[in-house]
Enzyme design. Structure first.
Site, PDB file in Angstrom:
ATOM      1  N   LYS A   1      -6.547  -4.721   2.563  1.00 47.93           N
ATOM      2  CA  LYS A   1      -6.528  -3.304   2.211  1.00 47.93           C
ATOM      3  C   LYS A   1      -7.864  -2.844   1.622  1.00 47.93           C
ATOM      4  CE  LYS A   1      -2.957  -1.223   2.173  1.00 47.93           C
ATOM      5  NZ  LYS A   1      -1.612  -1.332   1.566  1.00 47.93           N
TER       6      LYS A   1
ATOM      7  N   LYS B   1      -6.374  -0.795  10.137  1.00 46.84           N
ATOM      8  CA  LYS B   1      -4.983  -0.583   9.721  1.00 46.84           C
ATOM      9  C   LYS B   1      -4.775   0.922   9.615  1.00 46.84           C
ATOM     10  CE  LYS B   1      -1.348  -2.115   6.647  1.00 46.84           C
ATOM     11  NZ  LYS B   1      -0.707  -0.816   6.407  1.00 46.84           N
TER      12      LYS B   1
ATOM     13  N   ASP C   1     -11.356  20.370  29.238  1.00 46.66           N
ATOM     14  CA  ASP C   1      -9.964  20.710  28.930  1.00 46.66           C
ATOM     15  C   ASP C   1      -9.456  21.858  29.796  1.00 46.66           C
ATOM     16  OD1 ASP C   1     -10.269  18.804  27.054  1.00 46.66           O
ATOM     17  OD2 ASP C   1     -10.019  20.123  25.306  1.00 46.66           O
TER      18      ASP C   1
ATOM     19  N   CYS D   1      -7.357  34.413 -23.449  1.00 42.66           N
ATOM     20  CA  CYS D   1      -8.405  33.427 -23.195  1.00 42.66           C
ATOM     21  C   CYS D   1      -8.352  32.299 -24.228  1.00 42.66           C
ATOM     22  CB  CYS D   1      -9.758  34.133 -23.252  1.00 42.66           C
ATOM     23  SG  CYS D   1     -11.145  32.978 -23.235  1.00 42.66           S
TER      24      CYS D   1
HETATM   25  S1  IVH Z   1       0.786  -5.287  13.112  1.00 38.58           S
HETATM   26  C1  IVH Z   1       4.281  -8.182  12.582  1.00 38.58           C
HETATM   27  N1  IVH Z   1      -1.405  -3.852  13.322  1.00 38.58           N
HETATM   28  O1  IVH Z   1       1.106  -1.471   8.966  1.00 38.58           O
HETATM   29  C2  IVH Z   1       3.093  -7.312  12.427  1.00 38.58           C
HETATM   30  N2  IVH Z   1       0.343  -3.061  11.930  1.00 38.58           N
HETATM   31  O2  IVH Z   1       2.886  -3.558   7.138  1.00 38.58           O
HETATM   32  C3  IVH Z   1       3.388  -5.892  12.641  1.00 38.58           C
HETATM   33  N3  IVH Z   1      -0.111  -0.892  10.873  1.00 38.58           N
HETATM   34  O3  IVH Z   1       3.911   0.002   9.150  1.00 38.58           O
HETATM   35  C4  IVH Z   1       2.320  -4.965  12.303  1.00 38.58           C
HETATM   36  N4  IVH Z   1      -2.115  -0.591  11.752  1.00 38.58           N
HETATM   37  O4  IVH Z   1       2.800   0.208  11.478  1.00 38.58           O
HETATM   38  C5  IVH Z   1      -0.193  -3.968  12.763  1.00 38.58           C
HETATM   39  N5  IVH Z   1      -3.375  -2.649  13.602  1.00 38.58           N
HETATM   40  C6  IVH Z   1      -2.164  -2.767  13.068  1.00 38.58           C
HETATM   41  C7  IVH Z   1      -1.639  -1.786  12.204  1.00 38.58           C
HETATM   42  C8  IVH Z   1      -0.376  -1.977  11.655  1.00 38.58           C
HETATM   43  C9  IVH Z   1      -1.179  -0.085  10.971  1.00 38.58           C
HETATM   44  C10 IVH Z   1       1.091  -0.620  10.061  1.00 38.58           C
HETATM   45  C11 IVH Z   1       2.385  -0.900  10.746  1.00 38.58           C
HETATM   46  C12 IVH Z   1       3.326  -1.171   9.626  1.00 38.58           C
HETATM   47  C13 IVH Z   1       2.442  -1.707   8.564  1.00 38.58           C
HETATM   48  C14 IVH Z   1       2.638  -3.199   8.444  1.00 38.58           C
END
Ligand code: IVH
Length: 674
Positions: free
Chosen positions: A317, A121, A39, A411
């Site tokens: 999820k 995700k 860095d 207390c």
């Molecule tokens: S694809 C049409 N890929 O999840 C599909 N979304 O409900 C568009 N998100 O707020 C989304 N990681 O920003 C996709 N690997 C990923 C993701 C992702 C997080 C978020 C996205 C959106 C929500 C979708």
């Protein structure tokens, strides 16, 4: 020579070379995650470029790494319409739902196995980035999916967002991704905010969102934000599979999350989910699940959309680590030393795999800092095996009648006054020996060797005596008879009668020992002796005000206040009366040079750093009790320097002068052997 000639050619070339080198380093760091320079080297190059650009502003280009620092504060964010809407994803929470997803796709495409891309995700903020001729021209939030907010000047400050792309990108490219904050970045930021007495964020996602929506991009620039790209909204010059597209985007300089995988069939999807689920808590950036996407873009087109989500993608999820629930009340628990701990009583909530009904709030400051109030809806977090935590209130849902909470003034276990020492987070019950919650531990101290010295009264026995309600206060010990004791578990008649005798013997006690036995906070063995000597009788000590107490050798303002508070508490005075009634006789102070044993006389010690087993002032008192002098500075006359944690310059001085250095264990054995 006049400056009208413009920048010298070699400086223009140098500036260009520096920009390219910096962009390359950035790419290696954020995209390849394989930096080649430290860095410090990056910073050095950046400063050199800054110097050149400062002298020759005409050399500045808007994609220069120096141009990330932030623009003038905005009044608000402009609205922008998304050329391609930013849609959401259908959610699945079970294996069965994932199998159904895969079956639907196989049925519709009439294929035996589907190739997918599986991705984390990311739990951040969705962002659209528009590049024209390879330059970043627009960054927009998702908003309602059709229109978002123009946050370009903020996004430009994020180092992992390339200001210009590498290679030969198409004239128009719009990518989509997530802006996140790492766990450590979040923790650092909250520490900084708390130190500046500013409101902290409840989780990395809120911190990312709040940082991105700053009107002053100079603030955004100081926030540890990261960008990961997961797709594109344009198709020009892009390959026909999602995996190949991500690879191409990466080559143009866009960071792709390292855990993205191309997989085949539903079993692979489930295995990917299971793998990331167990590694979830180790990952730098929080994820709330995984996303499955059909790899083939033609197949995606064939599947199409339902309402606002693609049929070709699914968010699988994870069980939530954060849930919302009602904070029913804040109750107070009394610890061994009288420390009062506020505990959140929660409406039962299933979070992080268990049902949570209460969570510690640590201390009153924590409650105030988080501003949680009884009746609030709160966010409860339980990640991994960590104990559940109340993260903060959901202010939108605060009931009108929710009142700020404060520590009770008495207390909850015994009704005694609650004291809170300045500079200390903990509030304590002043009930001392009378408070049932403190009684067991206090009794242990009372009977210990250097206090009343009652042999044969161990922890187990004290537990039994307190639980059977045979002993409420120390005075009750003197009413125990052999039969009662013999009826207790693990007590023979012989040991019962030995104990009765030991208790009886302890009725004659020097005042100093009694004072120590009372367990007044901060009052150790040596202070107790000093107090006994100074006042001579208990009555005089009880009558002394804080000023008079501070006049005693080694009694500072804090200890003086503890002593005063102890004797101001009627319960504590009642215990003394009861002891007297039970035949306990405290003799006046022992003569000044008691025992004549001053084994450390003539020696000088210096203390530095913080000790763990005792406070520094206690250590000082104990050394002085053995005849030593304790001073504040190291000289050639110093016998030894005693070093605790994070010692100051005194340690250096000791080394310089060749003075003996003792650690805390060394101090302990010195005190023991003296
Ligand atoms: S694809 C049409 N890929 O999840 C599909 N979304 O409900 C568009 N998100 O707020 C989304 N990681 O920003 C996709 N690997 C990923 C993701 C992702 C997080 C978020 C996205 C959106 C929500 C979708």
């Amino acid at each position: 020579m006049g400056r009208s000639a413009g920048p010298p050619a070699e400086l223009a070339e140098r500036a260009q070379a520096l920009r390219e080198a910096l962009q390359e380093h950035n790419y290696r760091y954020y995209v390849l995650e394989d930096p080649t320079v430290p860095d410090a080297e990056y910073d050095r190059l950046l400063r050199e470029l800054e110097r050149i650009e400062q002298e020759w502003p005409e050399l500045i280009s808007d994609d220069s790494p120096t141009q990330r620092v932030g623009a003038a504060p905005a009044e608000g964010f402009e609205t922008v319409e998304h050329a391609v809407p930013m849609l959401s994803l259908a959610n699945a929470f079970s294996e069965q739902e994932v199998r159904e997803f895969d079956r639907r796709i196989r049925d519709q495409l009439d294929l035996a196995t589907i190739d997918y891309v599986a991705e984390p995700k990311l739990d951040g903020v969705a962002i659209a980035l528009r590049y024209e001729s390879g330059r970043l021209v627009l960054a927009a939030t998702r908003g309602d999916g059709y229109t978002g907010e123009n946050v370009t000047s903020n996004v430009r400050t994020i180092d992992s967002v390339p200001l210009s792309l590498r290679g030969k990108p198409p004239d128009l490219l719009e990518v989509r991704g997530e802006i996140c904050m790492s766990r450590s970045g979040f923790a650092d930021l909250n520490r900084r905010l708390a130190a500046a007495d500013q409101k902290t964020f409840v989780n990395p996602r809120n911190a990312a969102s709040g940082s991105l929506r700053q009107l002053d991009s100079k603030i955004t620039a100081q926030r540890p934000l990261r960008f990961f790209c997961y797709g594109s909204a344009t198709s020009e010059a892009l390959p026909d599979s999602h995996a190949a597209m991500l690879k191409q985007l990466r080559e143009w300089g866009l960071p792709i999350h390292p855990e993205v995988r191309r997989v085949s069939g539903v079993e692979d999807l489930l295995a990917y989910h299971a793998d990331l689920l167990v590694r979830r808590d180790e990952m730098d950036f929080e994820i709330d699940g995984v996303v499955y996407k059909v790899d083939d873009l033609d197949q995606q087109r064939e599947m199409g959309f339902v309402s606002r989500a693609p049929r070709w993608a699914l968010a699988h999820k994870f069980p939530a680590e954060e849930e919302m629930t009602r904070l029913i009340d804040i109750e107070v628990q009394v610890g061994r030393t009288g420390a009062l701990t506020p505990v959140a009583r929660l409406a039962p909530v299933f979070v992080g795999g268990v049902t949570v009904t209460n969570a510690t709030l640590h201390n009153a400051d924590e409650v105030r800092r988080k501003d949680v109030r009884p009746g609030d809806m709160v966010i409860v977090r339980r990640a991994g095996d960590v104990i559940p935590e109340v993260v903060g209130p959901v202010l939108d849902k605060r009931p009108d009648d929710a009142r700020p909470w404060s520590m009770p003034e008495s207390c909850p276990a015994c009704g005694s006054a609650v004291a809170r020492v300045e500079d200390e987070a903990v509030a304590r019950c002043t009930g001392g020996l009378v408070c049932p919650a403190q009684r067991k531990r206090a009794l242990e101290h009372f009977v210990s060797r250097k206090a009343m010295d009652i042999d044969g009264l161990g922890t187990r026995l004290i537990e039994q005596l307190v639980e059977a309600d045979l002993v409420h206060s120390p005075a009750d010990l003197y009413r125990l008879d052999g039969d009662t004791l013999a009826s207790l578990e693990r007590m023979g008649e012989k040991s019962a009668s030995n104990l009765v005798q030991a208790i009886a013997r302890s009725r004659q006690v020097p005042l100093a020992r009694l004072l120590f036995a009372l367990g007044i906070r901060e009052v150790g063995e040596v202070s107790a002796r000093n107090l006994a000597r100074h006042f001579g009788t208990l009555d005089k000590l009880i009558a002394a005000d804080v000023g008079a107490l501070e006049a005693v050798r080694d009694v500072g303002p804090i200890m003086a206040r503890h002593i005063r508070a102890f004797f101001d508490e009627p319960h504590n005075r009642q215990v003394l009366t009861a002891l007297a009634e039970a035949g306990v006789r405290w003799q006046e102070a022992e003569p000044e040079n008691e025992g004549g044993s001053q084994p450390l006389a003539g020696q000088t010690f210096v203390l530095t750093g913080s000790l763990e087993q005792m406070t520094r002032s206690e250590a000082k008192t104990r050394l002085e009790g053995l005849g030593a002098r304790v001073t504040g500075s190291v000289s050639k006359n110093t016998t030894a320097v005693i070093v605790g944690d994070s010692p100051g310059s005194k340690l250096d001085k000791a080394k310089e002068l060749g003075i003996t250095v003792l650690d805390e264990d060394g101090l302990a054995s010195l005190l023991e052997s003296s």
